[in-house]
Write a protein that holds these residues in place. Structure first.
Motif, PDB file in Angstrom:
ATOM      1  N   ALA A  32       0.836  -1.207   0.000  1.00  0.00           N
ATOM      2  CA  ALA A  32       0.000   0.000   0.000  1.00  0.00           C
ATOM      3  C   ALA A  32       0.868   1.253   0.000  1.00  0.00           C
ATOM      4  CB  ALA A  32      -0.935  -0.009   1.209  1.00  0.00           C
ATOM      5  N   ALA A  33       1.911   1.277   0.804  1.00  0.00           N
ATOM      6  CA  ALA A  33       2.808   2.428   0.840  1.00  0.00           C
ATOM      7  C   ALA A  33       3.541   2.579  -0.495  1.00  0.00           C
ATOM      8  CB  ALA A  33       3.809   2.283   1.981  1.00  0.00           C
ATOM      9  N   THR A  46      -0.756  15.170   1.722  1.00  0.00           N
ATOM     10  CA  THR A  46      -1.682  14.085   2.055  1.00  0.00           C
ATOM     11  C   THR A  46      -0.972  12.734   1.974  1.00  0.00           C
ATOM     12  OG1 THR A  46      -3.482  15.401   1.126  1.00  0.00           O
ATOM     13  CG2 THR A  46      -3.919  13.071   1.484  1.00  0.00           C
ATOM     14  N   ALA A  47      -0.111  12.578   0.979  1.00  0.00           N
ATOM     15  CA  ALA A  47       0.643  11.326   0.838  1.00  0.00           C
ATOM     16  C   ALA A  47       1.565  11.113   2.033  1.00  0.00           C
ATOM     17  CB  ALA A  47       1.431  11.326  -0.460  1.00  0.00           C
ATOM     18  N   MET A  48       2.196  12.176   2.519  1.00  0.00           N
ATOM     19  CA  MET A  48       3.072  12.054   3.687  1.00  0.00           C
ATOM     20  C   MET A  48       2.289  11.635   4.928  1.00  0.00           C
ATOM     21  SD  MET A  48       6.185  12.423   2.947  1.00  0.00           S
ATOM     22  CE  MET A  48       6.950  12.738   4.501  1.00  0.00           C
ATOM     23  N   LEU A  54       0.475   4.587   7.656  1.00  0.00           N
ATOM     24  CA  LEU A  54       0.837   3.223   7.264  1.00  0.00           C
ATOM     25  C   LEU A  54       2.082   2.746   8.006  1.00  0.00           C
ATOM     26  CD1 LEU A  54       0.179   3.356   3.415  1.00  0.00           C
ATOM     27  CD2 LEU A  54      -1.068   1.991   5.092  1.00  0.00           C
ATOM     28  N   ALA A  55       3.056   3.634   8.208  1.00  0.00           N
ATOM     29  CA  ALA A  55       4.268   3.268   8.936  1.00  0.00           C
ATOM     30  C   ALA A  55       3.953   2.956  10.393  1.00  0.00           C
ATOM     31  CB  ALA A  55       5.294   4.394   8.846  1.00  0.00           C
ATOM     32  N   VAL A  60       3.107  -1.243  14.710  1.00  0.00           N
ATOM     33  CA  VAL A  60       2.229  -1.954  15.638  1.00  0.00           C
ATOM     34  C   VAL A  60       2.107  -3.427  15.237  1.00  0.00           C
ATOM     35  CG1 VAL A  60      -0.151  -2.121  16.490  1.00  0.00           C
ATOM     36  CG2 VAL A  60       0.959   0.114  16.320  1.00  0.00           C
ATOM     37  N   VAL A  61       1.987  -3.704  13.948  1.00  0.00           N
ATOM     38  CA  VAL A  61       1.905  -5.097  13.476  1.00  0.00           C
ATOM     39  C   VAL A  61       3.164  -5.859  13.877  1.00  0.00           C
ATOM     40  CG1 VAL A  61       1.949  -6.535  11.391  1.00  0.00           C
ATOM     41  CG2 VAL A  61       0.272  -4.707  11.610  1.00  0.00           C
TER      42      VAL A  61
END
Length: 110
Positions: A32-33, A46-48, A54-55, A60-61
């Motif tokens: 996705a990133a 917005t992308a940042m 996502l990071a 967390v994952v």
């Protein structure tokens, strides 16, 4: 040999299902990133923000699925150490950004 204690396979370790689930989530988040950057579908700011989210989810994952850090009582010291490390990193990064900004502003005036 007859007096050996059997240790449960799941004690302190994750299951294969957990590792595969974590791996798949990591691959999806990374894709996705990568797709977000390659297709330029959002404005830069917005992308940042989306990449930062996502990071954070990726971190967390990894903490939950691979390092097995949760909010249980047995993990309290690990969570506190992780929190201290995150706070120290924020101070370090924030302080560096602040100093560099001040240096930049002071150098511009001359």
């Amino acid at each position: 040999m007859a007096h050996m204690q059997s240790v449960p396979a799941q004690q302190g370790n994750g299951s294969m299902r957990g590792y595969v689930g974590g791996f798949l989530l990591s691959v999806v988040l990374t894709a996705a990133a990568f797709g977000l950057v390659m297709h330029c579908t959002f404005p830069a700011q917005t992308a940042m923000i989306a990449l930062s989210i996502l990071a954070f989810v990726q971190i967390v994952v990894h903490l939950v699925f691979f390092l097995h850090i949760d909010m249980s009582a047995g993990q309290r010291w690990n969570v506190m150490a992780l929190g201290y490390t995150a706070l120290a990193a924020l101070f370090l990064i924030g302080g560096t950004m602040w100093v560099m900004h001040n240096v930049s502003m002071n150098m511009m005036s001359r």
